[in-house]
Design a protein around this motif. Structure first.
Motif, PDB file in Angstrom:
ATOM      1  N   GLN B  63       0.811  -1.219   0.000  1.00 31.68           N
ATOM      2  CA  GLN B  63       0.000   0.000   0.000  1.00 31.68           C
ATOM      3  C   GLN B  63       0.844   1.269   0.000  1.00 31.68           C
ATOM      4  OE1 GLN B  63      -2.622  -1.367   3.259  1.00 31.68           O
ATOM      5  NE2 GLN B  63      -4.290  -0.655   1.930  1.00 31.68           N
ATOM      6  N   THR B  64       2.092   1.148   0.436  1.00 31.22           N
ATOM      7  CA  THR B  64       2.968   2.331   0.449  1.00 31.22           C
ATOM      8  C   THR B  64       3.650   2.518  -0.915  1.00 31.22           C
ATOM      9  OG1 THR B  64       4.987   1.139   1.092  1.00 31.22           O
ATOM     10  CG2 THR B  64       3.516   1.852   2.886  1.00 31.22           C
ATOM     11  N   LEU B  65       3.479   1.542  -1.812  1.00 26.58           N
ATOM     12  CA  LEU B  65       4.235   1.588  -3.075  1.00 26.58           C
ATOM     13  C   LEU B  65       3.413   2.155  -4.233  1.00 26.58           C
ATOM     14  CD1 LEU B  65       5.843  -1.993  -3.027  1.00 26.58           C
ATOM     15  CD2 LEU B  65       6.928   0.144  -2.326  1.00 26.58           C
ATOM     16  N   GLU B  66       4.143   2.707  -5.164  1.00 26.63           N
ATOM     17  CA  GLU B  66       3.543   3.148  -6.420  1.00 26.63           C
ATOM     18  C   GLU B  66       3.945   2.132  -7.493  1.00 26.63           C
ATOM     19  OE1 GLU B  66       2.361   6.456  -7.575  1.00 26.63           O
ATOM     20  OE2 GLU B  66       1.901   6.943  -5.472  1.00 26.63           O
ATOM     21  N   ALA B  67       3.071   1.884  -8.445  1.00 26.83           N
ATOM     22  CA  ALA B  67       3.443   0.974  -9.543  1.00 26.83           C
ATOM     23  C   ALA B  67       4.617   1.578 -10.315  1.00 26.83           C
ATOM     24  CB  ALA B  67       2.259   0.763 -10.472  1.00 26.83           C
ATOM     25  N   PRO B  68       5.606   0.757 -10.646  1.00 29.21           N
ATOM     26  CA  PRO B  68       6.773   1.281 -11.371  1.00 29.21           C
ATOM     27  C   PRO B  68       6.387   1.790 -12.766  1.00 29.21           C
ATOM     28  CG  PRO B  68       6.847  -1.118 -11.256  1.00 29.21           C
ATOM     29  CD  PRO B  68       5.711  -0.675 -10.397  1.00 29.21           C
ATOM     30  N   GLN B  69       7.157   2.727 -13.261  1.00 27.76           N
ATOM     31  CA  GLN B  69       6.845   3.365 -14.549  1.00 27.76           C
ATOM     32  C   GLN B  69       8.005   3.309 -15.533  1.00 27.76           C
ATOM     33  OE1 GLN B  69       3.936   4.589 -15.400  1.00 27.76           O
ATOM     34  NE2 GLN B  69       2.957   4.386 -13.410  1.00 27.76           N
ATOM     35  N   TRP B  70       9.101   2.682 -15.153  1.00 30.86           N
ATOM     36  CA  TRP B  70      10.306   2.761 -15.990  1.00 30.86           C
ATOM     37  C   TRP B  70      10.293   1.809 -17.178  1.00 30.86           C
ATOM     38  CZ3 TRP B  70      12.182  -2.089 -15.813  1.00 30.86           C
ATOM     39  CH2 TRP B  70      11.948  -2.840 -14.653  1.00 30.86           C
ATOM     40  N   GLN B  71       9.329   0.915 -17.241  1.00 35.80           N
ATOM     41  CA  GLN B  71       9.324  -0.093 -18.303  1.00 35.80           C
ATOM     42  C   GLN B  71       9.029   0.531 -19.657  1.00 35.80           C
ATOM     43  OE1 GLN B  71       6.807   0.611 -16.423  1.00 35.80           O
ATOM     44  NE2 GLN B  71       4.976   0.536 -17.703  1.00 35.80           N
ATOM     45  N   VAL B 175      13.279 -13.549  -3.005  1.00 35.33           N
ATOM     46  CA  VAL B 175      12.504 -12.378  -3.430  1.00 35.33           C
ATOM     47  C   VAL B 175      11.676 -11.903  -2.239  1.00 35.33           C
ATOM     48  CG1 VAL B 175      10.789 -11.478  -5.056  1.00 35.33           C
ATOM     49  CG2 VAL B 175      12.321 -13.316  -5.785  1.00 35.33           C
ATOM     50  N   PRO B 176      12.225 -11.003  -1.426  1.00 34.04           N
ATOM     51  CA  PRO B 176      11.445 -10.504  -0.279  1.00 34.04           C
ATOM     52  C   PRO B 176      10.266  -9.673  -0.772  1.00 34.04           C
ATOM     53  CG  PRO B 176      13.528  -9.318  -0.485  1.00 34.04           C
ATOM     54  CD  PRO B 176      13.556 -10.406  -1.512  1.00 34.04           C
ATOM     55  N   TYR B 177       9.244  -9.563   0.063  1.00 36.52           N
ATOM     56  CA  TYR B 177       8.075  -8.795  -0.405  1.00 36.52           C
ATOM     57  C   TYR B 177       8.406  -7.334  -0.626  1.00 36.52           C
ATOM     58  CZ  TYR B 177       7.328  -7.535   4.540  1.00 36.52           C
ATOM     59  OH  TYR B 177       7.475  -7.072   5.815  1.00 36.52           O
ATOM     60  N   THR B 178       9.515  -6.895  -0.069  1.00 37.39           N
ATOM     61  CA  THR B 178       9.924  -5.498  -0.268  1.00 37.39           C
ATOM     62  C   THR B 178      10.625  -5.296  -1.617  1.00 37.39           C
ATOM     63  OG1 THR B 178      11.937  -6.104   0.904  1.00 37.39           O
ATOM     64  CG2 THR B 178      10.244  -4.951   2.183  1.00 37.39           C
ATOM     65  N   ASP B 179      10.807  -6.374  -2.366  1.00 39.48           N
ATOM     66  CA  ASP B 179      11.607  -6.297  -3.589  1.00 39.48           C
ATOM     67  C   ASP B 179      11.027  -5.345  -4.623  1.00 39.48           C
ATOM     68  OD1 ASP B 179      13.982  -7.776  -4.979  1.00 39.48           O
ATOM     69  OD2 ASP B 179      12.396  -7.628  -6.493  1.00 39.48           O
ATOM     70  N   ASN B 180       9.779  -5.513  -4.931  1.00 39.94           N
ATOM     71  CA  ASN B 180       9.161  -4.616  -5.918  1.00 39.94           C
ATOM     72  C   ASN B 180       7.645  -4.653  -5.753  1.00 39.94           C
ATOM     73  OD1 ASN B 180       7.828  -6.459  -7.989  1.00 39.94           O
ATOM     74  ND2 ASN B 180       9.911  -7.295  -7.995  1.00 39.94           N
ATOM     75  N   PHE B 181       6.994  -3.775  -6.441  1.00 40.48           N
ATOM     76  CA  PHE B 181       5.544  -3.598  -6.366  1.00 40.48           C
ATOM     77  C   PHE B 181       4.784  -4.906  -6.561  1.00 40.48           C
ATOM     78  CE2 PHE B 181       1.477  -2.484  -8.394  1.00 40.48           C
ATOM     79  CZ  PHE B 181       0.990  -1.502  -7.538  1.00 40.48           C
ATOM     80  N   TYR B 182       5.128  -5.638  -7.634  1.00 39.81           N
ATOM     81  CA  TYR B 182       4.380  -6.846  -7.957  1.00 39.81           C
ATOM     82  C   TYR B 182       4.741  -8.012  -7.042  1.00 39.81           C
ATOM     83  CZ  TYR B 182       2.974  -4.074 -11.896  1.00 39.81           C
ATOM     84  OH  TYR B 182       2.468  -3.056 -12.653  1.00 39.81           O
ATOM     85  N   ALA B 183       6.000  -8.000  -6.543  1.00 37.77           N
ATOM     86  CA  ALA B 183       6.403  -9.035  -5.587  1.00 37.77           C
ATOM     87  C   ALA B 183       5.647  -8.832  -4.274  1.00 37.77           C
ATOM     88  CB  ALA B 183       7.906  -8.988  -5.347  1.00 37.77           C
ATOM     89  N   ALA B 184       5.439  -7.584  -3.884  1.00 28.80           N
ATOM     90  CA  ALA B 184       4.694  -7.286  -2.658  1.00 28.80           C
ATOM     91  C   ALA B 184       3.242  -7.722  -2.823  1.00 28.80           C
ATOM     92  CB  ALA B 184       4.770  -5.793  -2.338  1.00 28.80           C
ATOM     93  N   LEU B 185       2.665  -7.415  -4.010  1.00 27.53           N
ATOM     94  CA  LEU B 185       1.284  -7.792  -4.269  1.00 27.53           C
ATOM     95  C   LEU B 185       1.140  -9.308  -4.241  1.00 27.53           C
ATOM     96  CD1 LEU B 185      -1.594  -6.952  -5.168  1.00 27.53           C
ATOM     97  CD2 LEU B 185      -0.794  -7.099  -7.538  1.00 27.53           C
ATOM     98  N   ASN B 186       2.072  -9.988  -4.864  1.00 28.31           N
ATOM     99  CA  ASN B 186       2.026 -11.442  -4.890  1.00 28.31           C
ATOM    100  C   ASN B 186       2.118 -12.014  -3.477  1.00 28.31           C
ATOM    101  OD1 ASN B 186       3.704 -14.078  -4.751  1.00 28.31           O
ATOM    102  ND2 ASN B 186       2.776 -14.161  -6.785  1.00 28.31           N
ATOM    103  N   ALA B 187       3.033 -11.483  -2.668  1.00 23.26           N
ATOM    104  CA  ALA B 187       3.216 -11.998  -1.310  1.00 23.26           C
ATOM    105  C   ALA B 187       1.925 -11.845  -0.506  1.00 23.26           C
ATOM    106  CB  ALA B 187       4.363 -11.276  -0.621  1.00 23.26           C
ATOM    107  N   ALA B 188       1.181 -10.789  -0.787  1.00 25.49           N
ATOM    108  CA  ALA B 188      -0.060 -10.556  -0.042  1.00 25.49           C
ATOM    109  C   ALA B 188      -1.174 -11.503  -0.480  1.00 25.49           C
ATOM    110  CB  ALA B 188      -0.504  -9.102  -0.222  1.00 25.49           C
TER     111      ALA B 188
END
Lengths: 258, 483
Positions: B63-71, B175-188
């Motif tokens: 919830q604290t993260l923004e979806a990445p935009q660099w792709q 791959v810790p849940y803090t790794d990236n936006f989608y990894a955090a979503l997946n962990a949840a």
């Protein structure tokens, strides 16, 4: 075998062939000579069906049917073979894989079962020997890193494998030394029989010492300006292409007055 | 438009063969994401408290993260509240079936249609398959036989209960849940996936495989795969996936973690064929996946092989962290994009240990109006004495309306490390096609031959059954893309 009537063809809107008529009977070898830019290669590309060349008028009849109706692949399967002046490289496909696909496509067209790897290899070895090609060349990517002579001999090797009805050799002799020239000529002569016809396009008379033509045509400015027997090649060699320019000018003025 | 192009365009409208839906009654939670949904998933799975905590922590972080935009690929923002996070086939599937006889026959039929027979008589002899349907694993073959040898191969939801210590020790380690936006979503919200543990000294006697299928509309698939190879053990793992043809985009955000101890070898192969969208670019799967392997032990080896032909957007970088001395990381990839598909893929090779070695062979093929990016990082750490990397990155363009881009990043903090990068771009030329046609070879056969030749270094890394499938898949995805 092949009948070309008043053929006009252009590329990018520019007319290159300006009314060619030519008839080749089964078993005959015709040679086409002429200076650079006279339309020799255009004629070979049009016969093979290259879509970059537009046929604007005239007709080509091959074995009694309209050749212009057929696409490139259908013409090939009908027995037309073009030995390219500049064979393109295809990295990733081995010479063997390419040729096996081609041979089996031709066999499928004749309702024959595909050659298995063993039979193919045996046949290929035999024909390569004839073309004095090292059998290592089979495993290498098609034309990649081949020397100029290897590329040309490889074209003739493909022709020997495919045994076409009508073969066009587009300046196959250019860039070949005298030994390689003999090898190529021997390859062609071995294929000559009463049914198979050839159109040999060349710059130089030299090749015609080895592949003796039934007829020689001189092409200039997109038209056949003179036809004759094999001695025409010698005459042309003797008098040079300057002589042709005179003939071409005569032809144009005749047309203008007509 | 030339005749040839017209014919080719016609061919490229080739149907997606796996686009059928299966009529199975499902229990699907209403769209939306909040703590209650996570508690619901956890309760559905009968998870222990620690697992729920892991999920909630991940959710709080997400919830604290923004979806990445660099792709590179562009797509409209995803509404995460419009996705349903859990769907399972009904028919008393709430508890996993001990025997295949109890699995809904419609589902078994569907897997058979996909070429993955699960029933006793027909199943593949040398491959154990875990079949994941939407959010649950419906069947796992050869499980008992593997268990006898000490290999654990089961749905991760089952492993959480049966082998909590093992799962807890490794989950989120690579791959810790803090790794990236989608990894955090997946962990949840992850719902299922496979868990593999190969004990010390064992070479797993058969290949393990998971086949993922998204069926339900408006659902996301968030699977999680965890593979652990203990000292001197080895395993080959295969992953396949398809989805029905739907007009809307569906999100697939998986996490795969590999962990190799001393002298262990893990070979992970993927043939990804999610629905790519229609010829106008509508629909298709967003395949946003985090895959990473940890070569923790000395002389360990992790190898990724991927053949990516599906998805509207593929966005992933299967990576290796080479921590153990003399460890080896490999990445072999073929990515093919046609029509309006987009891909941003590559790998990261993080060299930390001494004499670590990595090889990256990437083959990208773009056709139609597709756009493809190779993005790779090779990083040589301070202690990576004598480390070596070789990267070869080749792109092939078919037609004149597609794109290929390469972004190789190289970082080196150790002067004794060696990094090599080679790149080529080629095009299938009209003259090559003309030559093939003149020899009586059909255009589509010619293209397929040229492309397969281009990819052969990668295909040779695939297990045999997969290599055959990959070649066939490539021909289908490519047919008629030369203009």
């Amino acid at each position: 075998m092949l009948k070309i009537e008043n053929l006009h063809a252009s590329v990018d809107g520019k007319e290159i062939l300006k009314g060619i008529s030519l008839e080749i009977a089964p078993g005959q070898v015709h040679a086409i000579m002429g200076p650079n830019g006279s339309g020799k290669s255009t004629l070979s590309q049009v016969l093979a069906g290259n879509e970059n060349f537009e046929v604007t008028s005239g007709s080509i009849t091959y074995q009694g049917s309209d050749l212009l109706e057929l696409d490139v692949e259908k013409r090939a399967l009908a027995g037309i073979f073009l030995a390219f002046q500049y064979p393109v490289e295809i990295p990733g496909i081995s010479n063997e894989q390419f040729l096996q696909a081609a041979v089996n496509a031709a066999r499928a067209e004749r309702d024959e079962s595909p050659l298995d790897a063993f039979d193919f290899a045996q046949l290929a070895r035999e024909k390569m020997k004839m073309m004095k090609l090292d059998s290592d060349l089979l495993a290498r990517p098609l034309n990649v890193g081949f020397s100029g002579g290897e590329k040309k001999r490889n074209e003739c090797f493909q022709m020997a494998m495919l045994e076409p009805q009508f073969a066009i050799l587009d300046e196959t002799d250019s860039g070949l030394d005298i030994d390689a020239l003999r090898v190529v000529a021997d390859g062609v002569n071995a294929l000559r029989d009463e049914k198979r016809s050839f159109l040999v396009i060349t710059h130089y008379q030299r090749l015609l010492d080895y592949i003796v033509p039934d007829q020689v045509h001189v092409l200039a400015g997109g038209r056949i300006v003179k036809s004759g027997g094999k001695e025409l090649a010698l005459e042309l060699d003797d008098k040079g292409y300057g002589w042709i320019e005179g003939l071409e000018a005569d032809l144009s003025s005749q047309e203008a007055t007509r | 438009m030339s005749e040839e192009r017209k014919m080719l365009e016609g061919l490229s409208q080739q149907e997606y063969k796996w686009g059928f839906t299966t009529d199975v009654e499902s229990d699907t939670v209403p769209p939306g994401l909040n703590e209650d949904v996570i508690r619901f998933i956890s309760a559905k799975k009968g998870e222990p408290e620690w697992m729920l905590e892991f999920r909630l922590k991940a959710f709080a972080h997400w919830q604290t993260l923004e979806a990445p935009q660099w792709q590179k690929p562009e797509f409209p923002p995803i509404d995460y509240q419009a996705i349903s996070y859990y769907s399972e086939p009904r028919k008393d599937q709430s508890t996993r079936k001990e025997s295949l006889d109890e699995v809904d026959p419609t589902i078994l039929e569907m897997y058979e249609k996909l070429g993955i027979p699960l029933t006793e008589q027909k199943r593949l002899q040398n491959v154990a398959v875990d079949a994941v349907f939407d959010s649950v694993s419906v069947a796992t073959t050869h499980q008992e036989k593997l268990a006898e040898m000490g290999v654990i191969f089961m749905p991760i939801s089952e492993a959480v209960k049966k082998h909590p210590d093992l799962v807890r020790a490794y989950l989120g380690k690579v791959v810790p849940y803090t790794d990236n936006f989608y990894a955090a979503l997946n962990a949840a919200v992850f719902t299922d996936g496979s868990f593999v543990y190969v004990p010390k000294g064992l070479k797993c006697p058969m290949d393990l495989s998971t086949y993922f299928r998204i069926n339900e509309a408006n659902t996301g698939q968030f699977e999680r795969t965890l593979i652990v190879c203990d000292d001197d053990a080895s395993v080959t793992y295969l992953e396949g996936c398809t989805a029905p043809q739907r007009d809307e985009n569906q999100l697939h955000a998986a996490v795969v973690e590999l962990y190799a101890h001393n002298d262990a070898t893990i070979k992970y192969s993927t043939v990804q064929n999610w629905y790519p969208g229609d010829e106008e670019g509508n629909g298709g799967i967003y395949n946003f996946v985090t895959k990473r392997g940890m070569c923790a032990g000395d002389r360990s080896r992790i190898s990724w092989t991927q053949v990516e032909t599906g998805s509207a957007i593929t966005w992933k970088y299967p990576s290796c962290v080479l921590k153990g001395d003399d460890s080896v990381g490999e990445f072999y990839s073929v990515a093919l994009t046609n029509r309006y598909q987009q891909a941003d893929t590559g790998t990261k090779m993080i060299h930390l240990g001494k004499n670590t070695r990595s090889t990256v062979i990437s083959k990208g093929i773009s056709a139609g109006r597709a756009d493809q990016t190779y993005r790779g990082l090779v990083s040589m750490g301070k202690k990576a004495h004598g480390a070596r990397n070789f990267t070869q990155c080749d792109s092939m363009l078919l037609g004149d309306r597609c794109g290929a881009h390469t972004f190789p990043y190289i970082e080196s903090a150790n002067a004794s490390a060696q990094v090599e990068h080679e790149a080529t771009t080629t095009r299938i030329g009209d003259d090559q096609i003309f030559l093939c046609n003149q020899r009586g070879i059909k255009t589509e056969d010619a293209v397929s031959m040229i492309v397969n030749g281009f990819c052969k270094e990668v295909f040779s890394e695939l297990p045999l059954e997969f290599a055959v499938e990959a070649e066939a898949l490539l021909s289908v995805s490519l047919e008629g893309s030369v203009g």
